[in-house]
Design a protein around this motif. Structure first.
Motif, PDB file in Angstrom:
ATOM      1  N   ASP A   1      89.770 162.549 -43.163  1.00  0.00           N
ATOM      2  CA  ASP A   1      91.032 161.835 -42.951  1.00  0.00           C
ATOM      3  C   ASP A   1      91.235 161.586 -41.451  1.00  0.00           C
ATOM      4  O   ASP A   1      90.575 162.203 -40.620  1.00  0.00           O
ATOM      5  CB  ASP A   1      92.193 162.627 -43.559  1.00  0.00           C
ATOM      6  N   PRO A   2      92.175 160.682 -41.102  1.00  0.00           N
ATOM      7  CA  PRO A   2      92.319 160.286 -39.690  1.00  0.00           C
ATOM      8  C   PRO A   2      92.635 161.451 -38.739  1.00  0.00           C
ATOM      9  O   PRO A   2      92.101 161.490 -37.634  1.00  0.00           O
ATOM     10  CB  PRO A   2      93.480 159.287 -39.725  1.00  0.00           C
ATOM     11  N   VAL A   3      93.472 162.384 -39.178  1.00  0.00           N
ATOM     12  CA  VAL A   3      93.847 163.486 -38.282  1.00  0.00           C
ATOM     13  C   VAL A   3      92.637 164.381 -38.022  1.00  0.00           C
ATOM     14  O   VAL A   3      92.334 164.752 -36.876  1.00  0.00           O
ATOM     15  CB  VAL A   3      95.026 164.305 -38.871  1.00  0.00           C
ATOM     16  N   THR A   4      91.921 164.715 -39.090  1.00  0.00           N
ATOM     17  CA  THR A   4      90.718 165.543 -38.955  1.00  0.00           C
ATOM     18  C   THR A   4      89.660 164.818 -38.132  1.00  0.00           C
ATOM     19  O   THR A   4      88.985 165.422 -37.301  1.00  0.00           O
ATOM     20  CB  THR A   4      90.173 165.872 -40.367  1.00  0.00           C
ATOM     21  N   SER A   5      89.554 163.512 -38.342  1.00  0.00           N
ATOM     22  CA  SER A   5      88.590 162.708 -37.581  1.00  0.00           C
ATOM     23  C   SER A   5      88.884 162.792 -36.096  1.00  0.00           C
ATOM     24  O   SER A   5      87.980 162.923 -35.265  1.00  0.00           O
ATOM     25  CB  SER A   5      88.655 161.241 -38.009  1.00  0.00           C
ATOM     26  N   ARG A   6      90.153 162.732 -35.764  1.00  0.00           N
ATOM     27  CA  ARG A   6      90.567 162.809 -34.355  1.00  0.00           C
ATOM     28  C   ARG A   6      90.162 164.164 -33.757  1.00  0.00           C
ATOM     29  O   ARG A   6      89.690 164.229 -32.625  1.00  0.00           O
ATOM     30  CB  ARG A   6      92.087 162.594 -34.273  1.00  0.00           C
ATOM     31  N   ASP A   7      90.331 165.233 -34.539  1.00  0.00           N
ATOM     32  CA  ASP A   7      89.920 166.570 -34.066  1.00  0.00           C
ATOM     33  C   ASP A   7      88.423 166.611 -33.791  1.00  0.00           C
ATOM     34  O   ASP A   7      87.980 167.176 -32.790  1.00  0.00           O
ATOM     35  CB  ASP A   7      90.243 167.647 -35.117  1.00  0.00           C
ATOM     36  N   ILE A   8      87.670 166.023 -34.711  1.00  0.00           N
ATOM     37  CA  ILE A   8      86.211 166.016 -34.538  1.00  0.00           C
ATOM     38  C   ILE A   8      85.849 165.247 -33.266  1.00  0.00           C
ATOM     39  O   ILE A   8      85.012 165.675 -32.477  1.00  0.00           O
ATOM     40  CB  ILE A   8      85.521 165.382 -35.779  1.00  0.00           C
ATOM     41  N   MET A   9      86.533 164.118 -33.042  1.00  0.00           N
ATOM     42  CA  MET A   9      86.256 163.319 -31.837  1.00  0.00           C
ATOM     43  C   MET A   9      86.589 164.094 -30.570  1.00  0.00           C
ATOM     44  O   MET A   9      85.893 163.989 -29.564  1.00  0.00           O
ATOM     45  CB  MET A   9      87.047 162.011 -31.871  1.00  0.00           C
ATOM     46  N   ARG A  10      87.661 164.874 -30.612  1.00  0.00           N
ATOM     47  CA  ARG A  10      88.021 165.699 -29.442  1.00  0.00           C
ATOM     48  C   ARG A  10      86.924 166.709 -29.128  1.00  0.00           C
ATOM     49  O   ARG A  10      86.608 166.959 -27.974  1.00  0.00           O
ATOM     50  CB  ARG A  10      89.338 166.457 -29.687  1.00  0.00           C
ATOM     51  N   ILE A  11      86.359 167.277 -30.185  1.00  0.00           N
ATOM     52  CA  ILE A  11      85.268 168.243 -29.986  1.00  0.00           C
ATOM     53  C   ILE A  11      84.058 167.535 -29.363  1.00  0.00           C
ATOM     54  O   ILE A  11      83.445 168.043 -28.420  1.00  0.00           O
ATOM     55  CB  ILE A  11      84.898 168.923 -31.326  1.00  0.00           C
ATOM     56  N   LEU A  12      83.758 166.337 -29.860  1.00  0.00           N
ATOM     57  CA  LEU A  12      82.622 165.590 -29.298  1.00  0.00           C
ATOM     58  C   LEU A  12      82.872 165.228 -27.833  1.00  0.00           C
ATOM     59  O   LEU A  12      81.970 165.296 -26.998  1.00  0.00           O
ATOM     60  CB  LEU A  12      82.341 164.323 -30.121  1.00  0.00           C
ATOM     61  N   GLU A  13      84.130 164.893 -27.525  1.00  0.00           N
ATOM     62  CA  GLU A  13      84.485 164.601 -26.131  1.00  0.00           C
ATOM     63  C   GLU A  13      84.294 165.819 -25.246  1.00  0.00           C
ATOM     64  O   GLU A  13      83.816 165.720 -24.113  1.00  0.00           O
ATOM     65  CB  GLU A  13      85.957 164.171 -26.051  1.00  0.00           C
ATOM     66  N   GLU A  14      84.676 166.973 -25.775  1.00  0.00           N
ATOM     67  CA  GLU A  14      84.555 168.226 -25.033  1.00  0.00           C
ATOM     68  C   GLU A  14      83.069 168.538 -24.758  1.00  0.00           C
ATOM     69  O   GLU A  14      82.702 168.916 -23.652  1.00  0.00           O
ATOM     70  CB  GLU A  14      85.210 169.339 -25.865  1.00  0.00           C
ATOM     71  N   ILE A  15      82.255 168.350 -25.771  1.00  0.00           N
ATOM     72  CA  ILE A  15      80.809 168.576 -25.619  1.00  0.00           C
ATOM     73  C   ILE A  15      80.263 167.618 -24.563  1.00  0.00           C
ATOM     74  O   ILE A  15      79.474 167.987 -23.702  1.00  0.00           O
ATOM     75  CB  ILE A  15      80.092 168.376 -26.976  1.00  0.00           C
ATOM     76  N   ASN A  16      80.726 166.374 -24.617  1.00  0.00           N
ATOM     77  CA  ASN A  16      80.311 165.367 -23.649  1.00  0.00           C
ATOM     78  C   ASN A  16      80.717 165.764 -22.225  1.00  0.00           C
ATOM     79  O   ASN A  16      79.940 165.600 -21.281  1.00  0.00           O
ATOM     80  CB  ASN A  16      80.943 164.023 -24.050  1.00  0.00           C
ATOM     81  N   LYS A  17      81.913 166.349 -22.085  1.00  0.00           N
ATOM     82  CA  LYS A  17      82.376 166.775 -20.753  1.00  0.00           C
ATOM     83  C   LYS A  17      81.487 167.853 -20.164  1.00  0.00           C
ATOM     84  O   LYS A  17      81.405 168.003 -18.954  1.00  0.00           O
ATOM     85  CB  LYS A  17      83.818 167.287 -20.829  1.00  0.00           C
ATOM     86  N   HIS A  18      80.829 168.610 -21.037  1.00  0.00           N
ATOM     87  CA  HIS A  18      79.909 169.643 -20.548  1.00  0.00           C
ATOM     88  C   HIS A  18      78.541 169.063 -20.183  1.00  0.00           C
ATOM     89  O   HIS A  18      77.624 169.811 -19.864  1.00  0.00           O
ATOM     90  CB  HIS A  18      79.748 170.762 -21.583  1.00  0.00           C
ATOM     91  N   GLY A  19      78.410 167.734 -20.270  1.00  0.00           N
ATOM     92  CA  GLY A  19      77.192 167.101 -19.755  1.00  0.00           C
ATOM     93  C   GLY A  19      76.257 166.520 -20.800  1.00  0.00           C
ATOM     94  O   GLY A  19      75.273 165.867 -20.451  1.00  0.00           O
ATOM     95  N   THR A  20      76.531 166.756 -22.075  1.00  0.00           N
ATOM     96  CA  THR A  20      75.660 166.230 -23.128  1.00  0.00           C
ATOM     97  C   THR A  20      75.956 164.743 -23.339  1.00  0.00           C
ATOM     98  O   THR A  20      77.111 164.349 -23.448  1.00  0.00           O
ATOM     99  CB  THR A  20      75.902 166.989 -24.450  1.00  0.00           C
TER     100      THR A  20
END
Ligand code: ADP
Ligand code: ADP
Length: 229
Positions: free
Chosen positions: A170-189
């Motif tokens: 669902d959209p809310v859960t999707s947004r959470d997943i995207m935040r996690i991916l953004e966080e991983i990206n911030k660590h350089g991946t």
């Protein structure tokens, strides 16, 4: 980090090319969406990166290396640089969350003491520390996808490839997943997300590559999902 130079992929001489003269460069640390309709060539792109298939013509480079030149023995090392998140979670049902993530380290022979150190960190990264001893069938879809992400990052890949990571959420859960991916990206991946989810793409304002009938038809910085014909 990822470079396609004039890449064409033809599966079948009687059919149109799945990818046609694709040129692109994705730099280290970027967060990129790859969008396009069904049949546009998105899966072909992922399979080329993983070297599940070879380009018909052109060159695919990862970290500057032409991956077609890798020997059979070297391909597993290429795949280790790439974390992959699939839509259909592919978790082991008879293993706990902890064990599912640990398993990805076990199969490449990492020592137990490293595993005990790293798995809790990965679970914390995806906000699942409290579910470590649960089994996949006890988790929500969003939680299962987080386990898949933890498993994909546990061996420190340079690139994380996500194939429709929010496809069934669902959209809310999707947004959470995207935040996690953004966080991983911030660590350089470097993160590449293949998706149909136009709403998500439009919210995120990241670089968007669009495939249409095998052609790369747009490349927008802070792009929007184009509803291509
Ligand atoms: P997408 O992931 O965007 O839906 P694909 O990369 O799966 O697109 O497919 C691109 C094109 O290549 C489509 O026309 C598809 O039918 C064709 N194709 C994909 N895989 C194969 C295959 N194994 N054999 C023949 N044609 C294929
Ligand atoms: P740490 O920095 O956690 O002490 P190491 O120095 O052993 O761990 O390795 C650094 C990183 O390199 C590790 O996080 C691991 O992901 C990766 N690595 C080391 N050895 C291997 C291996 N045999 N296969 C895959 N990855 C490895």
């Amino acid at each position: 980090m990822i470079e396609f130079i004039n890449v064409t992929k033809t599966y079948d001489k009687n059919e149109k090319d799945a990818l046609k003269n694709v040129n692109l460069f994705i730099d280290k640390g970027e967060f990129v969406f790859l969008v396009g309709r069904s049949g546009a060539g998105k899966s072909t792109f992922i399979k080329l990166l993983l070297r599940e298939i070879d380009a018909s013509t052109g060159t695919v480079k990862i970290k500057g290396h032409d991956i077609s030149k890798l020997s059979k023995k070297e391909i597993p090392y290429l795949r280790r640089k790439l974390g992959v998140v699939f839509q259909d979670f592919r978790l082991l049902e008879n293993k706990s969350v902890y064990e599912n993530v640990a398993y990805a380290m076990e199969i490449i022979g990492r020592p137990e003491r490293k595993i005990r150190k790293k798995v809790p960190l990965a679970l914390e990264m995806v906000g699942l520390s409290h579910r470590a001893n649960h089994y996949p069938n006890e988790l929500s879809g969003g939680e299962q996808q987080r386990v898949v992400i933890a498993r994909a990052i546990i061996n420190n890949p340079s690139i994380l490839i996500c194939d429709e990571p929010t496809g069934n959420l669902d959209p809310v859960t999707s947004r959470d997943i995207m935040r996690i991916l953004e966080e991983i990206n911030k660590h350089g991946t470097t993160v590449v997300v293949v998706t149909h989810d136009s709403e998500m793409v439009n919210i995120m304002k990241k670089r968007v590559l669009t495939l249409e009938n095998g052609y790369l038809t747009s490349d927008d910085v802070k792009g929007r999902y184009r509803n291509a014909k």
